[in-house]
Design an enzyme around this catalytic site. Structure first.
Site, short mmCIF file in Angstrom:
data_model
loop_
_atom_site.label_atom_id
_atom_site.label_comp_id
_atom_site.label_asym_id
_atom_site.label_seq_id
_atom_site.Cartn_x
_atom_site.Cartn_y
_atom_site.Cartn_z
N GLU A 18 0.81 -1.20 0.00
CA GLU A 18 0.00 0.00 0.00
C GLU A 18 0.86 1.27 0.00
O GLU A 18 0.57 2.22 -0.71
CB GLU A 18 -0.90 -0.03 1.24
CG GLU A 18 -2.11 0.85 1.09
CD GLU A 18 -3.01 0.74 2.30
OE1 GLU A 18 -2.66 0.02 3.26
OE2 GLU A 18 -4.06 1.40 2.29
N ASP A 19 1.90 1.27 0.82
CA ASP A 19 2.60 2.52 1.08
C ASP A 19 3.95 2.67 0.40
O ASP A 19 4.58 3.72 0.51
CB ASP A 19 2.85 2.67 2.59
CG ASP A 19 1.55 2.69 3.37
OD1 ASP A 19 0.50 2.90 2.74
OD2 ASP A 19 1.60 2.47 4.59
#
Ligand code: MN
Length: 728
Positions: free
Chosen positions: A77-78
């Site tokens: 996600e990051d």
């Protein structure tokens, strides 16, 4: 202090000697590099978060894959790490877990009901691919809650805490992960009710010394008594979590000093036998409080929890609770479902385990069948989040009831007659109103008087369907005479419709046979059932007619000329090679009485005789009606629609679906709607059947499912527009 990877690897090795430490370290390195300079709100390096998550997972003694996925749970996600990279280095399973958590992270549980339902649904879907996804998510939430004070917005803090309390803690509870559940609760309640919790902490601290010395004294006595008897045991004390104390004080409006199970002593032994041995020993040391004994070993909770609970009175008159369990039970009590992934690398050799997560599987199956997420949640939500309470009879028998139950529910659970004759109730030896909500551990005594009957408003007081059904039954019986009269009228009417003499029918044996099929003992019972609406008069009449046909074959009209059966299996009176189709509104089945309607240019549509559309055509266009019958019975598959009207309850759909599974009936669609006000739910099923007999049988089976009030075949009433279409 922040977790570090060496400690984690070491603790994993301690419970799992075959752990692949290098792989865990590689995952850590990947996460560390990927998160790079990222910081958390608190200002500390981001990598501390996945490390903490891995540490929590390791404390559950979980397998390597889950630990690795925990370390990597935020990278997709990051950061710039790709899914392919994860799969290549750590395998497909790891990617599945990381993907699952990533998807869950996108969910936001707002208080808005709908969004919450939808998100819960997604949560279940995530669980269906692998429950370990939820374990990682719980660990993730736990660490976020531990560090919530560094969150900038106080409003957001409260939102997160509320969501934790309403979704994640119950989920942890349902999965039996007590350790995480109670910490999540404590962390949330501290955000939501800081003053009250501070008060509780203060009062607890004030009496700490006194309480500690009291508990230590009892522990010492237990230890020596067990040692004397040769039982090897670990004995220690524990204190209730703040959230439970807070809840108990609020719910029961008690002061802290009035809660006597603040402290509990826990005895952990090796075998079940030793559990009961220990129980015997401590019951000779102190007097147990009657009715507070709970044997969750013989009767495990739904979330797999097992232990014996008993409350004793110490020499100074102070009550205290003792819990007894084996080490296996202890692990399950602390880690629940997670206990089954202990470094076994996914292999679920535990046959019992499958049974234990059966509820989960069932839910997931429904979820696939029921398209609409909100309706799915209606059915499932209280199943997951509704707790049970355990209450006691004065003799100490344990009864499990849904939370929110009142003494009447208890009375009907004990015995139907006790329920009917209830005139009052005592809870913990005090007279209470009949609508008093029962609490865990209450001792309930029902006062009865012979010859009394229930009152109609009890239906609104009771929580359980069982009690409500019994009350309804009672009223049904009361109204029996009235129902027989109504039933007779309906029966007469339907018999005449199919050309039978009702008076003769009531005298002759075939009716008795049919009555039995509807589980009625006498023709009178059958009439009562018709009057009450549980049995349909037209069905009975149709069956009677079939019986009489069978008995008197000479009376069946033999039609000369046309014997040709169409591809639909229909013989049309006097017409050969007719274009025939089965009407979509009522979908007649072979063997059912049918009638034809000559459409304008589209051949003959064949309806069931009792189809409302056909009945209407008969009135408005009698000249277009034509006699049709079924030709040779042929095998085929027919789509039918069935509707069951039920009192809504937990697991209702599951019970109905079990009938379909058992009879191997293909189900092509399920739809459930619940009327919240009346608590009546309608279960609508699209089924494939081979014959009328099979459908009759299914209807009969489903009507026998508890709380099902009525089962009927669905016939779509045509709207005028469609009528015209058929007419053209
Ligand atoms: Mn995270």
């Amino acid at each position: 202090m922040a977790a570090n990877i060496d400690d984690i690897i070491q603790s994993v090795r301690a419970y799992n000697p075959t752990s692949n430490s290098e792989l865990i370290r590689a995952a850590y390195e990947m996460a560390r590099k990927a998160h790079g300079e990222q910081k958390r709100d608190s200002g500390e390096p981001y990598i501390n978060h996945p490390l903490a998550v891995a540490e929590i997972l390791a404390s559950m003694q979980i397998d390597d894959t889950t630990i690795i996925a925990g370390l990597l749970h935020d990278v997709v996600e990051d950061t710039s790490v790709s899914r392919e990279e994860i799969e290549e280095k750590f395998g497909h399973q790891t990617l599945v877990l990381v993907d699952g958590v990533t998807k869950l992270n996108k969910l936001e549980f707002r208080t808005r009901h709908e969004a919450q339902a939808e998100n819960l649904r997604k949560m279940f879907m995530a669980m269906s691919s692998d429950i370990r996804i939820i374990l990682i998510k719980l660990a993730d939430r736990l660490h976020n809650m531990r560090t919530i004070s560094s969150h900038r917005s106080p409003l957001r803090q409260k939102e997160i805490a509320e969501e934790t309390l309403s979704i994640y803690a119950p989920l942890a509870h349902r999965l039996g992960i007590f350790k995480i559940k109670s910490e999540l609760e404590d962390l949330s309640i501290q955000v939501l009710e800081p003053e009250r919790i501070a008060d509780i902490k203060l009062s607890l601290a004030a009496e700490k010394e006194e309480r500690d010395s009291f508990i230590n004294e009892q522990i010492a006595r237990i230890r020596s008594a067990l040692a004397e008897a040769g039982v090897k045991a670990e004995v220690n004390g524990r204190i209730k979590n703040y959230y439970s104390i807070f809840n108990k004080m609020r719910r029961q409006q008690k002061e802290l000093s009035e809660i006597f199970d603040l402290n509990a002593i826990r005895i952990i032994v090796n075998t079940v036998r030793e559990c009961y041995e220990s129980l015997g020993i401590i019951h000779t040391l102190w007097k147990p409080i009657p009715g507070r004994f709970k044997d969750y070993i013989a009767m495990p909770k739904q979330n797999m929890y097992q232990s014996i609970h008993t409350t004793l009175i110490a020499d100074n008159g102070m009550p205290f609770e003792v819990q007894i369990r084996t080490w296996d039970m202890h692990r399950i009590a602390e880690y629940g479902i997670a206990a089954h992934w202990r470094y076994k690398e996914g292999k679920s050799a535990d046959a019992d385990f499958d049974k234990k997560v059966e509820w989960l599987r069932q839910m997931l199956e429904w979820q696939q069948e029921v398209g609409d997420s909100r309706e799915f949640m209606e059915t499932v939500k209280h199943d997951l989040f509704n707790d049970y309470i355990y209450v006691f009879s004065p003799k100490g028998d344990v009864y499990e009831l849904p939370s929110g139950s009142v003494p009447l529910d208890f009375a009907y659970r004990v015995h139907t007659q006790v329920g009917h004759q209830t005139v009052g109730a005592k809870v913990n030896h005090r007279l209470v109103p009949l609508d008093t909500e029962l609490q865990n551990g209450d001792i309930v005594e029902i006062l009865t008087a012979k010859g009394r009957g229930p009152s109609r408003d009890w239906l609104n007081l009771c929580k359980t369907q069982q009690a409500k059904n019994r009350i309804r039954q009672w009223f049904r019986k009361e109204k029996r005479d009235e129902n027989i009269v109504i039933g007779r009228e309906m029966f007469d009417r339907e018999c005449k419709k199919v050309g039978l003499d009702p008076a003769q029918m009531l005298r002759e044996p075939p009716l008795m046979e049919i009555a039995k099929r509807f589980t009625c003992l006498t023709p009178e019972d059958l009439l009562a059932a018709i009057g009450e609406g549980t049995v349909r008069a037209d069905t009975v009449a149709a069956k009677l007619r079939d019986e009489y046909r069978k008995e008197e074959p000479t009376q069946v009209e033999v039609r000369p000329g046309n014997k040709r059966t169409t591809s639909e299996g229909i013989v049309v009176d006097g017409v050969e090679d007719a274009m025939v189709r089965l009407a979509a509104c009522c979908k007649p089945l072979p063997g059912e009485p049918v009638i034809g309607y000559v459409t304008r240019g589209r051949g003959i549509s064949v309806h069931r005789r009792d189809c409302p559309n056909a009945l209407r055509y008969q009135e408005t266009e009698p000249e277009r009606m034509i006699g049709v019958s079924w030709g040779e019975v042929r095998e085929g598959v027919f789509q039918v629609e069935m509707e069951a009207v039920c009192m809504d309850r937990e697991r209702l759909l599951m019970d109905i679906m079990a009938v379909m599974a058992e009879t191997k009936t293909p189900v092509n669609g399920v739809h459930v709607s619940v009327d919240k006000r009346t608590k009546i739910s309608t279960v609508y099923l699209k089924l494939e059947v081979k014959s009328q007999d099979q459908l009759d049988y299914l209807i009969q089976r489903v009507s026998r499912v508890r709380d099902v009030l009525e089962v009927r075949r669905v016939v779509h009433r045509r709207r005028d527009k469609k009528d015209k279409k058929e007419g053209k």
